[in-house]
Scaffold this active site. Structure first.
Site, PDB file in Angstrom:
ATOM      1  N   MET A 137      -5.393  -0.381  -4.566  1.00  0.00           N
ATOM      2  CA  MET A 137      -4.782   0.564  -3.628  1.00  0.00           C
ATOM      3  C   MET A 137      -3.442   0.087  -3.071  1.00  0.00           C
ATOM      4  O   MET A 137      -2.508   0.885  -2.938  1.00  0.00           O
ATOM      5  CB  MET A 137      -5.761   0.881  -2.494  1.00  0.00           C
ATOM      6  CG  MET A 137      -6.922   1.765  -2.935  1.00  0.00           C
ATOM      7  SD  MET A 137      -8.096   2.097  -1.593  1.00  0.00           S
ATOM      8  CE  MET A 137      -7.042   2.945  -0.428  1.00  0.00           C
ATOM      9  N   ILE A 155      -0.402   1.205  -4.917  1.00  0.00           N
ATOM     10  CA  ILE A 155       0.062   2.565  -4.633  1.00  0.00           C
ATOM     11  C   ILE A 155       0.709   2.628  -3.252  1.00  0.00           C
ATOM     12  O   ILE A 155       1.714   3.309  -3.050  1.00  0.00           O
ATOM     13  CB  ILE A 155      -1.110   3.572  -4.692  1.00  0.00           C
ATOM     14  CG1 ILE A 155      -1.999   3.298  -5.892  1.00  0.00           C
ATOM     15  CG2 ILE A 155      -0.595   4.998  -4.701  1.00  0.00           C
ATOM     16  CD1 ILE A 155      -1.275   3.283  -7.211  1.00  0.00           C
ATOM     17  N   GLU A 156       0.122   1.932  -2.299  1.00  0.00           N
ATOM     18  CA  GLU A 156       0.615   1.993  -0.930  1.00  0.00           C
ATOM     19  C   GLU A 156       1.992   1.351  -0.783  1.00  0.00           C
ATOM     20  O   GLU A 156       2.879   1.905  -0.138  1.00  0.00           O
ATOM     21  CB  GLU A 156      -0.373   1.292   0.010  1.00  0.00           C
ATOM     22  CG  GLU A 156      -1.680   2.035   0.225  1.00  0.00           C
ATOM     23  CD  GLU A 156      -1.501   3.293   1.050  1.00  0.00           C
ATOM     24  OE1 GLU A 156      -0.455   3.436   1.716  1.00  0.00           O
ATOM     25  OE2 GLU A 156      -2.409   4.140   1.028  1.00  0.00           O
ATOM     26  N   SER A 157       2.173   0.165  -1.348  1.00  0.00           N
ATOM     27  CA  SER A 157       3.374  -0.620  -1.029  1.00  0.00           C
ATOM     28  C   SER A 157       3.994  -1.336  -2.209  1.00  0.00           C
ATOM     29  O   SER A 157       4.974  -2.067  -2.029  1.00  0.00           O
ATOM     30  CB  SER A 157       3.004  -1.678   0.024  1.00  0.00           C
ATOM     31  OG  SER A 157       2.040  -2.582  -0.515  1.00  0.00           O
ATOM     32  N   TYR A 201      -2.322  10.742  -5.392  1.00  0.00           N
ATOM     33  CA  TYR A 201      -2.747   9.406  -4.963  1.00  0.00           C
ATOM     34  C   TYR A 201      -3.893   8.866  -5.810  1.00  0.00           C
ATOM     35  O   TYR A 201      -3.837   7.732  -6.297  1.00  0.00           O
ATOM     36  CB  TYR A 201      -3.138   9.453  -3.487  1.00  0.00           C
ATOM     37  CG  TYR A 201      -3.293   8.086  -2.861  1.00  0.00           C
ATOM     38  CD1 TYR A 201      -2.179   7.343  -2.486  1.00  0.00           C
ATOM     39  CD2 TYR A 201      -4.546   7.540  -2.658  1.00  0.00           C
ATOM     40  CE1 TYR A 201      -2.312   6.088  -1.919  1.00  0.00           C
ATOM     41  CE2 TYR A 201      -4.684   6.282  -2.085  1.00  0.00           C
ATOM     42  CZ  TYR A 201      -3.565   5.566  -1.716  1.00  0.00           C
ATOM     43  OH  TYR A 201      -3.694   4.324  -1.157  1.00  0.00           O
TER      44      TYR A 201
END
Length: 524
Positions: free
Chosen positions: A163, A166-168, A270
């Site tokens: 995850m 995808i986030e950062s 996402y």
């Protein structure tokens, strides 16, 4: 036979997609229901086709590009390799069945469906941004062990470690336009809710270990609500409120693909981006991708610091580059660790420097002390704007009770202190105070009793500076105050070291607490 059925199914779904582009929303829902029924009849293949918004993966492409332009990337890599030719272009024409087979082979609690949207994101990682993907692969060798430990602690699926890609893009200093921060992109309120410290000097959202702990707690809480990992992942991105609204608008179904078009636009991509990240992290070698490791050390360890210290003191004493310290300790926003004996902070160093720090700790703190901490105070660098006093050694501590009509401006004027200091000392945001609230104020030594004679003010135990030291039998007995450390106490007695105090008081460590009496033998 099974492969033939899968290929036939993919062809059929592709035809349905063309029909869907011309259909209204009601028809689209019906087509999706047909797909679900058809796919459920194929044992071992449970993917659902999602009709992609062609611009969705552009949002994530921009995020990866922002990683390239960040301080973190520029200081952790020789970025000239980003200009290299794409080595993986010969892998562009893989048939869908290959992706399906590979995703099915991954041992995963989270369903790794395949569809055109997922394929678009795989192309983003492997074709459009391969060099940045290689940088992420290298960063994962440093961050994934920390993340995996926290996921294991809460018995969560290990594949959730994808995850933060995808986030950062695994950038701990990343900040979104909405001011979400860190590997896991926590907003201020959510970070506070999960006990992350966010202050002038420290932002735990940028701490890989602490933010991963908070993220694991948050994901665990979301799973208790949805019992579906796709919905948990979506809710992490857009919030459970948006997911709940999407479920209601989709007739109550708790299926990510069924609520797909009711979710915010960015969240639609996402879960597919997550699945694509899981694919790439498991099959990057098949796409001729190779991890590019950062310049900072991968093998590190941590130590507890119990006195405030500037990165430059550590860098110069231990011969560690400043950029390395900043990369390993991104949570310290101003290159200052605001540690005290009663509130230690963690310092991460290359493994081989840990013992050296322990041996030279006193030298680290002493290096140009007055330059970095004039008057034994922690100051925000002037170029950052207003100066905040974070340490109050030598000052009298008083407590003021807020009365009707008071505001921070009046209180700061009454005690001749800065408004920003009042905010910092009392963790006040937006200048909001209430009648009856206790406000801590630090005033020059000796002024405490003068102020205490006026109404609504009382002295506290720290203010009595005359009671700090007593003598008996040739020894000095020092009463520890809030903010003291062995190093700061030793400085008061020329020729006395930390080790002298520890030895005389039979101390096995350097931990002290306010009110404790220490026996000291001054050197003649």
């Amino acid at each position: 036979m099974k492969k033939a059925i899968v290929l036939l199914l993919l062809t059929t779904i592709g035809s349905l997609a063309v029909m869907a582009e011309k259909a209204d929303r009601a028809s689209l829902k019906q087509i999706k229901r047909i797909e679900v029924l058809a796919l459920d009849t194929i044992n071992g293949y449970t993917s659902i086709y999602a009709y992609p918004d062609e611009n969705l993966n552009d949002l994530f492409a921009q995020q990866m590009d922002s990683l390239y332009h960040s301080w973190y990337m520029q200081n952790s890599y020789d970025t000239s390799f980003f200009e290299a030719e794409n080595e993986s272009s010969d892998m562009a024409s893989l048939p869908d069945s290959v992706y399906v087979q590979r995703l099915q082979s991954v041992d995963s609690f989270v369903d790794l469906s395949f569809n055109k949207t997922v394929k678009n994101f795989i192309d983003l990682y492997t074709q459009r941004r391969p060099q940045l993907t290689e940088a992420i692969l290298g960063l994962s060798s440093f961050y994934f062990p920390m993340i995996e430990e926290k996921l294991d602690k809460y018995n969560l699926p290990q594949e959730l470690k994808y995850m933060p890609i995808i986030e950062s893009a695994l950038n701990p200093t990343a900040r979104s336009r909405a001011n979400a921060v860190g590997l896991w992109q926590f907003m201020y309120g959510t970070g506070k809710m999960y006990k992350l410290e966010i202050s002038t000097f420290v932002d735990d959202r940028r701490d890989p270990e602490k933010s991963s702990e908070a993220a694991a707690k948050y994901l665990n809480d979301l799973y208790q609500i949805y019992k579906n990992w796709h919905l948990v992942i979506a809710a992490y991105n857009c919030g459970p409120g948006n997911v709940n609204k999407a479920i209601r608008r989709a007739g109550g179904t708790k299926d990510y693909w069924a609520i797909y078009y009711y979710l915010p636009r960015e969240t639609r991509g996402y879960v597919p981006a997550f699945i694509a990240a899981a694919y790439v992290m498991n099959f990057y070698q098949e796409h001729n991708l190779h991890p590019r490791y950062p310049d900072f050390p991968i093998v590190t360890d941590t130590i507890q610091v119990r006195n405030y210290v500037h990165f430059k003191q550590i860098a110069e004493t231990l011969n560690v580059p400043m950029e390395e310290l900043q990369s390993l300790n991104p949570q310290y926003r101003l290159d200052i660790i605001p540690a005290k004996a009663e509130k230690p902070y963690t310092l991460r160093l290359p493994l081989e420097k840990i013992a050296e720090f322990i041996d030279m700790e006193e030298n680290v703190y002493a290096l140009r002390r007055d330059e970095f901490f004039p008057n034994n105070e922690i100051l925000v660098p002037k170029e950052r704007g207003t100066t905040y006093v974070a340490d109050v050694n030598g000052k009298d501590r008083i407590v003021y009770t807020v009365k009707s009509g008071d505001n921070l401006g009046y209180i700061s004027s009454r005690f001749n202190v800065r408004i920003n200091d009042l905010r910092y000392w009392n963790n006040i945001h937006r200048n909001l105070i209430r009648v009856g609230q206790k406000i801590v104020v630090y005033v020059p030594a000796g002024k405490g009793e003068q102020y205490a004679q006026s109404g609504s003010v009382r002295m506290t135990s720290q203010a009595s500076s005359s009671a700090q030291v007593s003598t008996e039998g040739g020894f000095v007995y020092y009463t520890v105050r809030s903010g003291d450390s062995l190093w700061s106490i030793a400085r008061r007695f020329p020729g006395v070291s930390n080790q002298d105090i520890m030895r005389l008081n039979n101390m096995s460590g350097n931990t002290i607490k306010p009110g404790q009496k220490l026996k000291i033998q001054p050197k003649s």
